[in-house]
Design an enzyme around this catalytic site. Structure first.
Site: not given
Lengths: 394, 365
Positions: A18, A112-113
């Site tokens: 993350d 983004d994860e």
């Protein structure tokens, strides 16, 4: 493969990566003068919300999804920046390339994860800690950004682990550490337990994951129904969900909160046009078509409505989508005269791949126009071109 | 007004027309059937405003009159009575009493004047042909009609009279079915109409014996009279696409295969195709056809078939349902399949099924 048989095989090892305050970090990376300052990325208009807040800003109690006005009230010096989505998408692609260096089994959750199933790659790196550190290093080398990595025997634990040591974290939760780490957390940290359920659980005196783990069967059944057993397992840190490399899209949608409430039907139709453009372009990029078209409407009092219609054949272009959504909008407006809207959304679901060829043309009315618009926007930015109807009137 | 007849005399016309009565209506009167007695003839009419059916019954009336009664209820009552029971329907005021033996039912009526009927369709052309011929046209094509398509003119069947032939064409934009017969009687002039989906299905139900029927075409309606039954449907007001343009010419190389064998191979392969998209792959080589399918669970099916083919090798994808529908509609022993390339339409026909052609567009692999 069922969970029972999987349990007999070797232990899985899942990483959750993350990025820390992703959009804000990208801005700080690109503009060194922002480093060390509270940075807010989000809609800067009257009713924008915070999409990302740098850690400097979070010290003021600012969280993502907070209205921008509220965030600014908390921190007058915050630098507010309009999001640059296409730029973040490009950074995201770099990140996912890095993730795939470690395993082909990458499940993206957002830009983004991601979950990485690293069961097979573990032996190459010696230990989970070494592997997690390597992921962080490679992310920093390629993107200049900090990532928090959590590793656990399943997705649930990995996700909780990555969150325990933020920012720039590295946390391994295995074996007996799992229960110790999970027990004190609020029950709402378990995936699938939203604010409503948290409230209901609190009514039964269940606040922490420990409470949930120890709760009587009857209470869990009352709250979770047939998911009771699954939820208790989650509270025990057990989770059999596999890492899905490719999760097919369920629906594609776009929505906008307006600067000021809009009541004028013509103006609303203009906004609808922009949304249909966005959804159409995403459908076409993925080569999909959708059989159900929906509009989402939020009034100035925040009451939210949605109206949908099935279309046959499924569509993938903006023009027919606009025709259907405009009808849905008009019908709703007729039922709710004088309504002022603060948000409008367009969604397309029941997606199927656009592989069946057509006898009469390709049923792709307006596709050339869509593609021209897309390429202009790609080169000159999203606001470089708009449909006549979508332009604000003087 | 008083109507008297056996149970069967009531049942026959009712059953012939009841399909038109929708289970849920926009107007209450559409749940009713209109019963008219005029000069000793009793007629029953049902309508959904698009399709109308009128049937004459062997029912005695004590004079002229008209009334509407709840259609499905009347049918259910007649059905439930004993065979050969004598039924008397007595209409007084806004009530109708149905009596048979020791049973008695009181039904609510609605005024006949409110019942929408189509009188004259202003026929511009009328032809006579055997029922079987029209039935065949419908059976060979109707499965290709679109269903609730935004291109409303595809949600029906094109009927065309051209140069002494009657032709039916149906397409959903992905595949097309065409069947035509020559008309014995001279039919002058050309005429094209689109019959809506429901009308086609009702009409198909109606056609049985080899007696002749009369088909009349007006500007807004089609009417077919068969024995004691009269069928009328509104037409779809729209332009049917130029179907001639999308039917490939019979030229070049084609596959010849045993129709039943090919159909069964497709049927077996289809079991493991994607349940929603139904894609299969045809792998075509000299005198050999391989059919493959796989589903999201990564299960696979493969069939090999001896065929006669000396054209180019290629791989092409299809919705297997479209192919099976076409093969199922043909009657001959040997089927011909012409595929020119993986992105052009494929033509299916057989020498034993005169006048029928099927066109299927491929799927991208």
């Amino acid at each position: 493969m069922s969970g029972e048989s999987a349990a007999g095989t070797r232990q899985r090892c899942i990483a959750h990566v993350d990025m820390d305050a992703f959009y804000a970090s990208v801005e700080q990376r690109d503009r060194p003068e922002l480093r060390g300052l509270p940075v807010l990325v989000g809609g800067t208009g009257g009713r924008g919300v915070v999409a990302a807040a740098s850690y400097e800003a979070r010290r003021f109690g600012i969280r993502s999804a907070m209205p921008m006005t509220e965030a600014r009230r908390r921190c007058r010096d915050a630098v507010c920046i309009q999001p640059r989505m296409s730029h973040y998408q490009a950074v995201s692609r770099t990140l996912f390339q890095v993730f795939r260096e470690f395993t082909p089994e990458v499940e993206g959750l957002s830009l983004d994860e991601a979950f990485l199933d690293i069961t097979g790659s573990l032996s190459l790196f010696g230990s989970a800690t070494a592997l997690a550190q390597r992921i962080k290093d490679r992310v920093r080398e390629e993107s200049g950004l900090a990532a928090s990595v959590g590793i656990g025997p399943n997705k649930l634990v990995a996700k909780i682990a990555s969150d325990l040591d933020k920012p720039d974290g590295l946390c391994i939760l295995l074996g007996d550490d799992i229960r110790a780490a999970l027990d004190p957390l609020p029950a709402g940290r378990i995936g699938g337990i939203g604010p409503r359920t948290v409230e209901r659980l609190a009514g039964h005196g269940i606040h922490s994951v420990r409470d949930l783990r120890a709760a009587p069967e009857s209470v869990l059944t009352r709250v979770f129904g047939r998911f009771a057993r699954q939820m208790r397992q989650r509270a025990e840190g057990l989770d059999e969900r596999p890492v899905c490399t490719h999760r097919p899209d369920q629906s594609i949608s776009a929505e906008d909160t307006f600067e000021g409430d809009i009541a004028d039907p013509a103006q609303l139709r203009g906004e609808l046009g922009k949304l249909c453009d966005r959804v159409g372009q995403r459908l076409q990029r993925k080569n999909l078509r959708g059989a159900v078209v929906a509009v989402k409407l939020r009034r100035d009092d925040f009451s939210t409505f949605s109206r949908q219609r099935r279309v046959s054949p499924p569509l993938g272009e903006a023009a027919p989508m606009l025709r259907v959504t405009a009808e849905l909008l008009d019908t709703w407006l007729a039922e709710n005269p004088g309504a002022r809207l603060r948000l409008l959304g367009v969604g397309v679901s029941e997606l199927s791949p656009a592989t069946q060829l057509s006898l009469f043309g390709q049923g792709t009315e307006g596709r050339d126009l869509d593609q021209t618009l897309a390429s202009i926007r790609e080169r000159f930015g999203d606001d470089a071109v708009a449909r006549g109807r979508a332009r604000p009137r003087d | 007004m008083k109507l008297t007849a056996t149970r069967e005399a009531f049942l026959d016309p009712l059953q012939a027309i009841i399909g038109v009565v929708e289970r849920r209506q926009t107007m209450p009167i559409l749940a009713n059937v209109l019963i008219t007695a005029r000069k000793g003839t009793v007629r029953m009419t049902a309508t959904d405003l698009e399709v109308e059916m009128v049937a004459t019954g062997e029912i005695a009336a004590d004079g002229d009159g008209e009334v509407t009664l709840p259609g499905r209820k009347l049918l259910d009552i007649c059905k439930a009575l004993n065979d050969g029971a004598k039924i008397v329907v007595d209409i007084t005021g806004d009530k109708a009493t149905v009596r048979a033996g020791r049973s008695r039912f009181t039904l609510a009526t609605l005024p006949a004047t409110e019942f929408p009927v189509v009188e004259d369709i202003h026929a511009q052309q009328a032809i006579t042909l055997p029922q079987g011929a029209l039935k065949r046209l419908l059976e060979k094509t109707q499965f290709s009609m679109a269903h609730q398509d935004v291109r409303y003119y595809l949600n029906g069947l094109l009927l065309e009279i051209e140069k002494g032939r009657l032709r039916a064409v149906a397409t959903d934009g992905h595949r097309l079915a065409l069947c035509d017969v020559s008309l014995n009687a001279a039919a002058d002039g050309n005429h094209q109409v689109i019959v809506p989906r429901k009308g086609v299905l009702e009409l198909q139900r109606l056609l049985h014996a080899d007696e002749d029927l009369t088909l009349s075409l007006g500007t807004n309606h089609i009417r077919v009279e068969v024995g004691t039954i009269r069928f009328t449907s509104k037409l779809i007001d729209g332009r049917f696409p130029d179907y001639q343009r999308v039917i490939p010419k019979q030229e070049g190389k084609f596959i010849s295969a045993d129709r039943e064998d090919l159909k069964h191979s497709l049927y077996r392969t289809a079991i493991l195709s994607n349940e929603k998209y139904r894609g299969i792959r045809l792998d075509l080589a000299e005198n050999a056809l391989r059919i493959q399918a796989h589903n999201p669970e990564q299960e696979e099916a493969e069939e090999e078939l001896e065929v006669s083919y000396d054209g180019q090798s290629m791989e092409v994808g299809f919705n297997v349902n479209y192919l099976m529908d076409a093969l199922g509609a043909l009657d001959g022993e040997t089927v011909s399949v012409q595929i020119s390339d993986p992105s052009s339409s494929c033509l299916i026909w057989d020498a034993g099924t005169e006048g029928c052609q099927y066109v299927v567009m491929p799927m991208r692999l």
